[in-house]
Motif scaffolding. Structure first.
Motif, PDB file in Angstrom:
ATOM      1  N   LYS A 101       0.820  -1.218   0.000  1.00  0.00           N
ATOM      2  CA  LYS A 101       0.000   0.000   0.000  1.00  0.00           C
ATOM      3  C   LYS A 101       0.857   1.273   0.000  1.00  0.00           C
ATOM      4  O   LYS A 101       0.613   2.223   0.753  1.00  0.00           O
ATOM      5  N   LEU A 102       1.867   1.265  -0.866  1.00  0.00           N
ATOM      6  CA  LEU A 102       2.764   2.404  -1.004  1.00  0.00           C
ATOM      7  C   LEU A 102       2.464   3.152  -2.299  1.00  0.00           C
ATOM      8  O   LEU A 102       1.693   2.681  -3.132  1.00  0.00           O
ATOM      9  N   THR A 103       3.083   4.306  -2.467  1.00  0.00           N
ATOM     10  CA  THR A 103       2.875   5.129  -3.659  1.00  0.00           C
ATOM     11  C   THR A 103       4.102   5.056  -4.557  1.00  0.00           C
ATOM     12  O   THR A 103       5.226   5.285  -4.095  1.00  0.00           O
ATOM     13  N   ALA A 104       3.875   4.754  -5.843  1.00  0.00           N
ATOM     14  CA  ALA A 104       4.977   4.517  -6.772  1.00  0.00           C
ATOM     15  C   ALA A 104       5.149   5.655  -7.768  1.00  0.00           C
ATOM     16  O   ALA A 104       4.176   6.248  -8.232  1.00  0.00           O
ATOM     17  N   VAL A 105       6.419   5.921  -8.096  1.00  0.00           N
ATOM     18  CA  VAL A 105       6.765   6.827  -9.194  1.00  0.00           C
ATOM     19  C   VAL A 105       7.862   6.149 -10.007  1.00  0.00           C
ATOM     20  O   VAL A 105       8.924   5.821  -9.480  1.00  0.00           O
ATOM     21  N   GLU A 106       7.596   5.948 -11.280  1.00  0.00           N
ATOM     22  CA  GLU A 106       8.535   5.285 -12.191  1.00  0.00           C
ATOM     23  C   GLU A 106       9.190   6.341 -13.075  1.00  0.00           C
ATOM     24  O   GLU A 106       8.520   7.026 -13.837  1.00  0.00           O
ATOM     25  N   VAL A 107      10.513   6.493 -12.946  1.00  0.00           N
ATOM     26  CA  VAL A 107      11.240   7.500 -13.730  1.00  0.00           C
ATOM     27  C   VAL A 107      12.574   6.913 -14.197  1.00  0.00           C
ATOM     28  O   VAL A 107      13.632   7.261 -13.667  1.00  0.00           O
ATOM     29  N   PRO A 108      12.569   6.007 -15.177  1.00  0.00           N
ATOM     30  CA  PRO A 108      13.838   5.432 -15.638  1.00  0.00           C
ATOM     31  C   PRO A 108      14.709   6.504 -16.293  1.00  0.00           C
ATOM     32  O   PRO A 108      14.354   7.062 -17.322  1.00  0.00           O
ATOM     33  N   ILE A 109      15.835   6.795 -15.673  1.00  0.00           N
ATOM     34  CA  ILE A 109      16.688   7.897 -16.129  1.00  0.00           C
ATOM     35  C   ILE A 109      17.307   7.587 -17.486  1.00  0.00           C
ATOM     36  O   ILE A 109      17.831   6.504 -17.724  1.00  0.00           O
ATOM     37  N   THR A 110      17.235   8.551 -18.382  1.00  0.00           N
ATOM     38  CA  THR A 110      17.932   8.465 -19.655  1.00  0.00           C
ATOM     39  C   THR A 110      18.645   9.784 -19.889  1.00  0.00           C
ATOM     40  O   THR A 110      18.290  10.808 -19.304  1.00  0.00           O
ATOM     41  N   GLY A 111      19.656   9.761 -20.730  1.00  0.00           N
ATOM     42  CA  GLY A 111      20.424  10.978 -20.974  1.00  0.00           C
ATOM     43  C   GLY A 111      21.892  10.750 -20.670  1.00  0.00           C
ATOM     44  O   GLY A 111      22.334   9.628 -20.440  1.00  0.00           O
ATOM     45  N   SER A 112      22.650  11.813 -20.643  1.00  0.00           N
ATOM     46  CA  SER A 112      24.096  11.718 -20.485  1.00  0.00           C
ATOM     47  C   SER A 112      24.548  12.191 -19.112  1.00  0.00           C
ATOM     48  O   SER A 112      23.790  12.811 -18.360  1.00  0.00           O
ATOM     49  N   ARG A 113      25.807  11.895 -18.807  1.00  0.00           N
ATOM     50  CA  ARG A 113      26.405  12.391 -17.570  1.00  0.00           C
ATOM     51  C   ARG A 113      26.382  13.917 -17.538  1.00  0.00           C
ATOM     52  O   ARG A 113      26.131  14.528 -16.495  1.00  0.00           O
ATOM     53  N   ILE A 114      26.633  14.528 -18.702  1.00  0.00           N
ATOM     54  CA  ILE A 114      26.628  15.990 -18.786  1.00  0.00           C
ATOM     55  C   ILE A 114      25.232  16.533 -18.479  1.00  0.00           C
ATOM     56  O   ILE A 114      25.073  17.537 -17.785  1.00  0.00           O
TER      57      ILE A 114
END
Length: 268
Positions: A107-120
């Motif tokens: 019964k928790l709240t989820a946020v899915e944010v798979p990181i994409t992009g560069s180190r910069i």
């Protein structure tokens, strides 16, 4: 009252993310890392402990993600503090589906944010965010919104679970394939002689391919300037996370190999 967040896992991407959170917000930031040697202006611990508004996971693989989120002591803390569970890791679709089941069960709240992009992009706070959020509480929405603004300039809100991960895997696989073709058809691979500069100019300025070539061709041609976040092996890692995209990549490899052989025969 300060908003408290904790980042579990500290690597190439989270280094820039944490620095932007510290410089752009008033959050009380903690990090869980067993290998952090860099001095940083926040609390660093080797194991998870305490109460937080946002708990942010950024792991190397499915196993590390599962081991953290399924740990009973972690789940107990998340339930007691009603913490928001945010997953930034590049995971397989099966793993993210199982993560949602675990979150629902507790019964928790989820946020899915798979990181994409560069180190910069991470360092500059300009990452694009592909996200799906189930936050309904205004208090937590505001905290999450401030977090997003600190690390990114664009947020893309998906309507369905798993779709951010599905799209991220496809998007990065597509990028890896495009870089592969640019490397293979790099004008320097052919004997243009004095016309090489002219050919480079055409490739980078004329036609629809110029939009891509103009941004990456020089990096491909100058191996010394290719940074670690640009190398194909970092994007190909994502191909291993899902069978569907792996099969597409294999099919592309065989198709492009056959095309390359035919092309060579015609040139010769």
């Amino acid at each position: 009252m300060e908003n408290k967040i904790i980042v579990v896992g500290y690597g190439i991407m989270t280094t820039g993310i944490v620095k932007n959170i510290l410089s752009k917000t008033d959050f009380d930031v903690s990090i869980v890392s067993k290998h952090l040697t860099e001095r940083i202006n926040c609390t660093v611990m080797s194991t998870f402990a305490g109460d937080y508004d946002l708990v942010i996971g950024c792991f190397k693989n499915d196993r590390e993600s599962f081991n953290f989120w399924s740990e009973e002591s972690v789940l107990k803390s998340l339930r007691e503090n009603n913490s928001i569970c945010i997953e930034l890791s590049s995971l397989s679709m099966k793993c993210i589906e199982d993560w949602y089941k675990l979150v629902d069960k507790n019964k928790l709240t989820a946020v899915e944010v798979p990181i994409t992009g560069s180190r910069i992009g991470a360092e500059n706070g300009t990452l694009p965010l592909f996200l799906y959020s189930e936050i309904k509480n205004i208090y937590y929405k505001n905290i999450f919104c401030e977090f997003c603004k600190a690390i990114s300039t664009k947020q893309y809100n998906f309507h369905n679970r798993v779709n951010p991960t599905r799209f991220k895997l496809m998007y990065n696989a597509w990028g890896a394939v495009m870089l592969y073709t640019l490397r293979e058809f790099n004008p320097e691979n052919f004997e243009y002689g004095k016309d090489l500069s002219l050919v480079n100019h055409i490739v980078e300025s004329d036609g629809w391919m110029s939009l891509f070539a103009s941004s990456k061709l020089k990096q491909v041609q100058d191996n010394k300037s290719m940074q670690s976040d640009f190398k194909l092996r970092y994007m190909i890692k994502d191909l291993k996370l899902d069978t569907e995209f792996t099969l597409l990549a294999i099919q592309f490899y065989f198709d492009s190999t056959m095309m390359w052989k035919k092309f060579n025969r015609r040139v010769i």
